[in-house]
Each structure stands twice: as C-alpha cells, then as structure tokens.
Design a protein around this motif. Structure first.
Motif, mmCIF file in Angstrom:
data_model
loop_
_atom_site.group_PDB
_atom_site.id
_atom_site.type_symbol
_atom_site.label_atom_id
_atom_site.label_comp_id
_atom_site.label_asym_id
_atom_site.label_seq_id
_atom_site.Cartn_x
_atom_site.Cartn_y
_atom_site.Cartn_z
ATOM 1 N N PRO A 1 0.836 -1.203 0.000
ATOM 2 C CA PRO A 1 0.000 0.000 0.000
ATOM 3 C C PRO A 1 0.871 1.254 0.000
ATOM 4 O O PRO A 1 1.882 1.325 0.697
ATOM 5 C CB PRO A 1 -0.802 -0.121 1.300
ATOM 6 C CG PRO A 1 -0.810 -1.584 1.599
ATOM 7 C CD PRO A 1 0.522 -2.101 1.130
ATOM 8 N N LYS B 1 1.297 5.014 0.922
ATOM 9 C CA LYS B 1 0.747 6.005 1.843
ATOM 10 C C LYS B 1 0.430 7.308 1.138
ATOM 11 O O LYS B 1 -0.571 7.974 1.428
ATOM 12 C CB LYS B 1 1.728 6.244 2.996
ATOM 13 C CG LYS B 1 1.154 7.107 4.116
ATOM 14 C CD LYS B 1 2.092 7.156 5.304
ATOM 15 C CE LYS B 1 1.461 7.961 6.446
ATOM 16 N NZ LYS B 1 2.364 8.025 7.625
ATOM 17 N N GLN C 1 -3.727 4.749 0.424
ATOM 18 C CA GLN C 1 -4.217 3.389 0.226
ATOM 19 C C GLN C 1 -4.358 2.644 1.549
ATOM 20 O O GLN C 1 -3.387 2.154 2.117
ATOM 21 C CB GLN C 1 -3.287 2.634 -0.730
ATOM 22 C CG GLN C 1 -3.361 3.153 -2.157
ATOM 23 C CD GLN C 1 -2.417 2.435 -3.089
ATOM 24 O OE1 GLN C 1 -1.389 1.898 -2.677
ATOM 25 N NE2 GLN C 1 -2.743 2.407 -4.367
ATOM 26 N N ASN C 2 -5.586 2.581 2.037
ATOM 27 C CA ASN C 2 -5.954 1.765 3.202
ATOM 28 C C ASN C 2 -7.143 0.928 2.758
ATOM 29 O O ASN C 2 -8.221 1.464 2.501
ATOM 30 C CB ASN C 2 -6.328 2.647 4.397
ATOM 31 C CG ASN C 2 -5.188 3.540 4.842
ATOM 32 O OD1 ASN C 2 -5.097 4.688 4.418
ATOM 33 N ND2 ASN C 2 -4.308 3.030 5.677
ATOM 34 N N LYS D 1 -10.366 1.722 13.140
ATOM 35 C CA LYS D 1 -9.113 1.585 12.395
ATOM 36 C C LYS D 1 -8.909 0.153 11.905
ATOM 37 O O LYS D 1 -8.362 -0.079 10.824
ATOM 38 C CB LYS D 1 -7.934 1.986 13.281
ATOM 39 C CG LYS D 1 -7.987 3.407 13.790
ATOM 40 C CD LYS D 1 -6.837 3.685 14.745
ATOM 41 C CE LYS D 1 -6.923 5.071 15.362
ATOM 42 N NZ LYS D 1 -5.806 5.333 16.317
ATOM 43 N N PHE E 1 -9.503 -1.599 8.289
ATOM 44 C CA PHE E 1 -8.645 -1.346 7.133
ATOM 45 C C PHE E 1 -7.328 -2.105 7.262
ATOM 46 O O PHE E 1 -6.887 -2.424 8.362
ATOM 47 C CB PHE E 1 -8.315 0.150 7.035
ATOM 48 C CG PHE E 1 -9.498 1.057 6.891
ATOM 49 C CD1 PHE E 1 -9.958 1.432 5.639
ATOM 50 C CD2 PHE E 1 -10.129 1.562 8.019
ATOM 51 C CE1 PHE E 1 -11.040 2.290 5.521
ATOM 52 C CE2 PHE E 1 -11.206 2.428 7.906
ATOM 53 C CZ PHE E 1 -11.672 2.776 6.649
ATOM 54 N N PRO F 1 -3.488 -1.426 5.442
ATOM 55 C CA PRO F 1 -3.056 -1.238 6.821
ATOM 56 C C PRO F 1 -4.017 -0.320 7.578
ATOM 57 O O PRO F 1 -4.760 0.453 6.970
ATOM 58 C CB PRO F 1 -1.680 -0.584 6.665
ATOM 59 C CG PRO F 1 -1.778 0.155 5.371
ATOM 60 C CD PRO F 1 -2.626 -0.712 4.478
ATOM 61 N N ALA F 2 -3.977 -0.406 8.914
ATOM 62 C CA ALA F 2 -4.852 0.431 9.730
ATOM 63 C C ALA F 2 -4.392 1.883 9.641
ATOM 64 O O ALA F 2 -3.205 2.167 9.781
ATOM 65 C CB ALA F 2 -4.829 -0.036 11.179
ATOM 66 N N PRO F 3 -5.311 2.833 9.385
ATOM 67 C CA PRO F 3 -4.933 4.249 9.354
ATOM 68 C C PRO F 3 -4.679 4.766 10.771
ATOM 69 O O PRO F 3 -4.920 4.067 11.752
ATOM 70 C CB PRO F 3 -6.159 4.921 8.727
ATOM 71 C CG PRO F 3 -7.291 4.019 9.105
ATOM 72 C CD PRO F 3 -6.731 2.620 9.123
ATOM 73 N N ASP F 4 -4.220 5.997 10.847
ATOM 74 C CA ASP F 4 -3.916 6.597 12.146
ATOM 75 C C ASP F 4 -5.160 7.165 12.831
ATOM 76 O O ASP F 4 -5.090 7.545 13.998
ATOM 77 C CB ASP F 4 -2.884 7.719 11.982
ATOM 78 C CG ASP F 4 -1.554 7.207 11.465
ATOM 79 O OD1 ASP F 4 -1.206 6.053 11.779
ATOM 80 O OD2 ASP F 4 -0.871 7.955 10.733
ATOM 81 N N SER G 1 -12.452 6.572 11.112
ATOM 82 C CA SER G 1 -13.133 7.074 9.917
ATOM 83 C C SER G 1 -14.637 7.130 10.151
ATOM 84 O O SER G 1 -15.154 6.577 11.120
ATOM 85 C CB SER G 1 -12.826 6.174 8.718
ATOM 86 O OG SER G 1 -11.434 6.058 8.513
#
Length: 289
Positions: free
Chosen positions: A36, A38, A42-43, A197, A200, A202-205, A208
């Motif tokens: 992915p 960044k 891309q998550n 988180k 997703f 990878p997990a976002p920071d 959402s």
C-alpha cells in the motif's frame, strides 16, 4: 489531462472469491508484489459488514450509475457491482491493473485509469451516485467537485471522522466552517456510522466515518461570488466576521451597515451566523443580487 475511455474488465469466472478477509488481501498484495502506498492514501477495507453497509447507504441497486474513486483492490467495487449497479471506477495507481483484472472478473465494472483530480465530473449521467473510500489527502477537493457536478445526486464516502464532523456541523458548533457551509448550500449531510481503524489494512492513524451527502439539484447552485464571500467570512475562526470581511477588501462602514441590516452584532463571528443571515450580509454588500 484527458483520461482514456473507460475499459471493461476482462471476465474470468474463476476469480470471484470473497475479498473481505485480511488473509485474502495480504495474499493478493504479496502475489502481485504490491505494498500500500501512503502517498495515495491506500488503506484497504477488510470488513464485510461495513462494505455492505456502505453500499446499502449509498443506494447501490440495479441499473443505478455509480462512480467509485480509488477502488484499490476492488473489494468495495465488487460489493457495489453485485447489487446490479453500473459502476465506473477511477484509479490512479496502474500497478493495480492485474489485481483488478482478477478481483473484478465476471463483472461489467468499467475502470478509468488516471488521476481523479483530472476527471470531468460534469460528464457523468444524471442520477449518478458516488460511493467511495476516498483518498484522505484530497477529500475536500473531491467533495467540492461532486457538489458542482449536476449529474451527481449523492456521495456516500468514507472520510476521516474529523472531516465528517465538519461536514455535518451547524452554525455555532465547534466544527463548523467553510466545508460545513459548502455542504449545506448544496444539500444535506447524514452521518451513517463510524468505522474503526481495524476495518482497514493497513490500519490508518485515525477513526473514519461513513457520510452521505445528498445534493439538492432542484434549487439553483450557489453563485461563485457568494461561495468566495462565505469562504472569506469564515477564513479565520478567531477573528470577527467584520475583520475577515475587511481583510477580503470590504469597507468597514459598509460592513457595519450590512451586519446591522442583517440583525447581527458588530463583533459576531461568522461561524455563529446562519446561512440565511450570511446571505443577507452578502446582499447588503452587493456581492450577490
């Protein structure tokens, strides 16, 4: 930039396995030698319940024209297409061509390869619904494009929770700003659900939110001059509306008279002003007629 004509995915009935599990996503990425990116936001979604909830909230159904921005591995795309929607997906990362050829095989999804910022949204057919996990770094720009595209009826999108709060905020609330006003001027906003988180890879920071914006195409679109005026009035949150408008070039005496005519205090902040009174001030200042 002119994007190429949409091209249908080559059918391959043997590639229609479910895509919801982390193991399946990891296997796809590994087999195609991908990681992915960044910088492209891309998550990838890996929660089937949330995928179904987004497609449902977005109004995906038989014959409905749907635009997806950033299909990624095609997980949400396939869920939307499975409901009979006519899906067009915009994807910038051409590394994903072999992946989407596999994951969208057997569907009639059309993929347009190119930058979503260069796409002509005004060319979309009437009744189009946007359903997408938007790249977070261009969320605001894309939402504005959707609002100004006459064929788009609604946009059901995954955004950062903070952005979702700003979109849904009302005058007087902490999160209210120009994005809130812009959304209200074009229609209405509904918070569908928050998304953790862990949904997703990878997990976002950040957490959402799924937000649905419905655009009211029965009323005239706000004038460009008025949008510029509202943006100027809301530009600095800690300043009064009077000071912001003076910085935008309006004379102090004229502003004072306009605020008085609209029934507003001289020291009012624009984030506390309802849009009907905001327009009254704009009328008094000759910004709109």
């Amino acid at each position: 930039m002119t994007l190429p004509d949409p091209t249908p995915i080559t059918p391959d009935p043997g590639s229609a396995a479910p895509l919801y599990s982390p193991a399946r996503v990891k296997e796809l990425l590994t087999r195609h030698g991908l990681r992915p990116t960044k910088s492209l936001g891309q998550n990838f979604l890996i929660d089937g319940n949330i995928l179904r909830a987004i497609a449902e909230a977005g109004g995906a159904g038989p014959g409905v024209p749907v635009l997806e921005v950033g299909p990624g591995l095609g997980v949400l795309t396939r869920e939307i297409a499975s409901r009979g929607a006519q899906v067009t997906a915009l994807e910038k990362d051409e590394r994903l061509k072999p992946v989407l050829a596999e994951t969208l095989a057997g569907t009639d999804v059309k993929v347009v390869w190119g930058d979503a910022l260069d796409f002509d949204y005004a060319s979309l057919p009437d009744g189009t619904r946007v359903i997408a996990n938007l790249p977070y770094y261009i969320t605001g720009v894309l939402l504005s494009r959707f609002m100004h595209a006459p064929g788009i009826l609604s946009a059901t999108v995954l955004v950062q929770k903070e952005v979702g709060q700003r979109l849904a905020a009302q005058p007087g609330e902490d999160a209210y700003g120009f994005l809130s006003a812009l959304a209200a001027l074009h229609g209405r906003v509904k918070h569908v659900r928050d998304v953790p988180k862990g949904a997703f890879l990878p997990a976002p920071d950040v957490i959402s939110s799924v937000i649905r914006l419905d655009f009211d195409r029965s009323r005239p679109a706000p004038e460009a001059a008025y949008l510029k005026f509202v943006e100027a009035a809301l530009h600095h949150r800690r300043k009064t509306m009077r000071n912001n408008l003076r910085m935008a070039g309006h004379a102090g005496e004229a502003i004072d008279a306009a605020l008085h005519a609209a029934g507003l205090r001289p020291d009012v902040r624009a984030e506390d002003v309802p849009l009907d009174q905001m327009r009254h001030v704009a009328l008094e200042l000759g910004v709109v007629r």
